[in-house]
Design a protein around this motif. Sequence first.
Motif, short mmCIF file in Angstrom:
data_model
loop_
_atom_site.label_atom_id
_atom_site.label_comp_id
_atom_site.label_asym_id
_atom_site.label_seq_id
_atom_site.Cartn_x
_atom_site.Cartn_y
_atom_site.Cartn_z
N UNK A 189 35.92 45.05 46.45
CA UNK A 189 36.00 45.55 45.08
C UNK A 189 36.80 44.53 44.27
N UNK A 190 36.95 44.79 42.99
CA UNK A 190 37.64 43.82 42.14
C UNK A 190 39.11 43.67 42.51
N UNK A 191 39.68 44.74 43.06
CA UNK A 191 41.06 44.65 43.50
C UNK A 191 41.23 43.72 44.68
N UNK A 192 40.35 43.86 45.67
CA UNK A 192 40.40 42.97 46.84
C UNK A 192 40.13 41.53 46.42
N UNK A 193 39.18 41.36 45.50
CA UNK A 193 38.85 40.01 45.02
C UNK A 193 40.04 39.38 44.30
N UNK A 194 40.69 40.16 43.44
CA UNK A 194 41.83 39.64 42.69
C UNK A 194 42.99 39.29 43.62
N UNK A 195 43.28 40.18 44.57
CA UNK A 195 44.38 39.93 45.50
C UNK A 195 44.14 38.67 46.32
N UNK A 196 42.90 38.53 46.84
CA UNK A 196 42.59 37.35 47.65
C UNK A 196 42.73 36.07 46.84
N UNK A 197 42.29 36.10 45.58
CA UNK A 197 42.39 34.91 44.74
C UNK A 197 43.84 34.60 44.41
N UNK A 198 44.63 35.64 44.12
CA UNK A 198 46.05 35.44 43.83
C UNK A 198 46.77 34.83 45.03
N UNK A 199 46.44 35.30 46.22
CA UNK A 199 47.05 34.75 47.43
C UNK A 199 46.59 33.31 47.65
N UNK A 200 45.31 33.07 47.45
CA UNK A 200 44.75 31.73 47.66
C UNK A 200 45.40 30.71 46.73
N UNK A 201 45.65 31.11 45.49
CA UNK A 201 46.21 30.19 44.50
C UNK A 201 47.75 30.21 44.46
N UNK A 202 48.36 31.10 45.24
CA UNK A 202 49.81 31.21 45.20
C UNK A 202 50.30 31.57 43.81
N UNK A 203 49.64 32.53 43.18
CA UNK A 203 49.93 32.88 41.79
C UNK A 203 51.38 33.35 41.63
N UNK A 204 52.02 32.84 40.58
CA UNK A 204 53.38 33.26 40.25
C UNK A 204 53.38 34.42 39.27
N UNK A 205 52.24 34.66 38.61
CA UNK A 205 52.06 35.79 37.69
C UNK A 205 50.57 36.00 37.50
N UNK A 206 50.20 37.25 37.24
CA UNK A 206 48.78 37.60 37.14
C UNK A 206 48.55 38.43 35.89
N UNK A 207 47.48 38.12 35.18
CA UNK A 207 46.96 38.96 34.10
C UNK A 207 45.53 39.34 34.46
N UNK A 208 45.20 40.63 34.35
CA UNK A 208 43.81 41.05 34.57
C UNK A 208 43.38 41.91 33.39
N UNK A 209 42.19 41.60 32.85
CA UNK A 209 41.63 42.36 31.72
C UNK A 209 40.27 42.91 32.10
N UNK A 210 40.06 44.21 31.83
CA UNK A 210 38.78 44.85 32.11
C UNK A 210 38.54 46.01 31.16
N UNK A 211 37.39 46.67 31.35
CA UNK A 211 37.03 47.74 30.42
C UNK A 211 36.47 48.98 31.07
N UNK A 212 36.19 48.96 32.39
CA UNK A 212 35.41 50.04 32.99
C UNK A 212 36.08 50.55 34.25
#
Length: 274
Positions: A189-212
């Motif tokens: 799901x989009x949560x798993x996708x976002x988490x995996x990408x954040x971990x892959x990139x070593x994100x120091x901060x995250x913004x997510x925008x959606x509508x549904x």
Amino acid sequence: MPLPHPRSGAASAALDRIVERPSGALLAFDFDGTLAPIVPDPRDARALPGVTDELAALSSLVGTVAVITGRPAAAAVEYGGLDRIGGVVVLGHYGRERWEDGEITAPGPLPGIDLVRSELPGLLDRAGAPEGTWIEDKEHAVAVHTRRTPAPDTVLAALRAPLAGLAERAGLVVEPGRMVIELRPPGMDKGAALTALADDRGAAAVLYAGDDLGDLAAFDAVASLRERGVPGLTVCSGSDEVAELAERADLVVDGPEGVAGLLASLRAELRSRA
């Protein structure tokens, strides 16, 4: 235009971190309803004029710009002109597909998709689905749209149970949306996708925008990342169709136009500090 003020201190801290350490920021966006206005036929959807340019400008200022969508990744790239954004990552089919540097990686479709393709037309006939109900084949998923029917919400409600039954027999899961029900593979799901990408990139901060409703999983992921010490900010591209997302969001803007305005404000702030 100044940056907006999120609802909570944690969200404000996330926005501050993005501005102060942009090289570690991950900015991720849904496509339909967030970067592109909702239209009666999803095949006609296109990114709001100017929004891709804003993302392209931001891509040189922040660590990662990403689009996470239920669409096939290639469709989102085409409809949004996303290949003009340097370094963008496009995660299609809720993260099952990944488009990066013009290349798509994805596992093969599940056998259950073929079962749905063969049985869905008969199911809709037996359920009395009216004219205007139509099937969108996404290769790795199949969606049933009711937006073009005379009573979209009523038709959608009548189809929920039979579609859920078909999904269960096919080993798929049901994803509800704005006048659409999608049958897709489980486990992503989009949560798993976002988490995996954040971990892959070593994100120091995250913004997510959606509508549904499908974006709620990404909102949950932002909350989980916060618990792990990664500041996060959730943005709702507001509409009169999905109140639940607005209630959960740290910041609500007025549809894709509001998202574009937020991007412009963030770009201006980052450039002023460069």
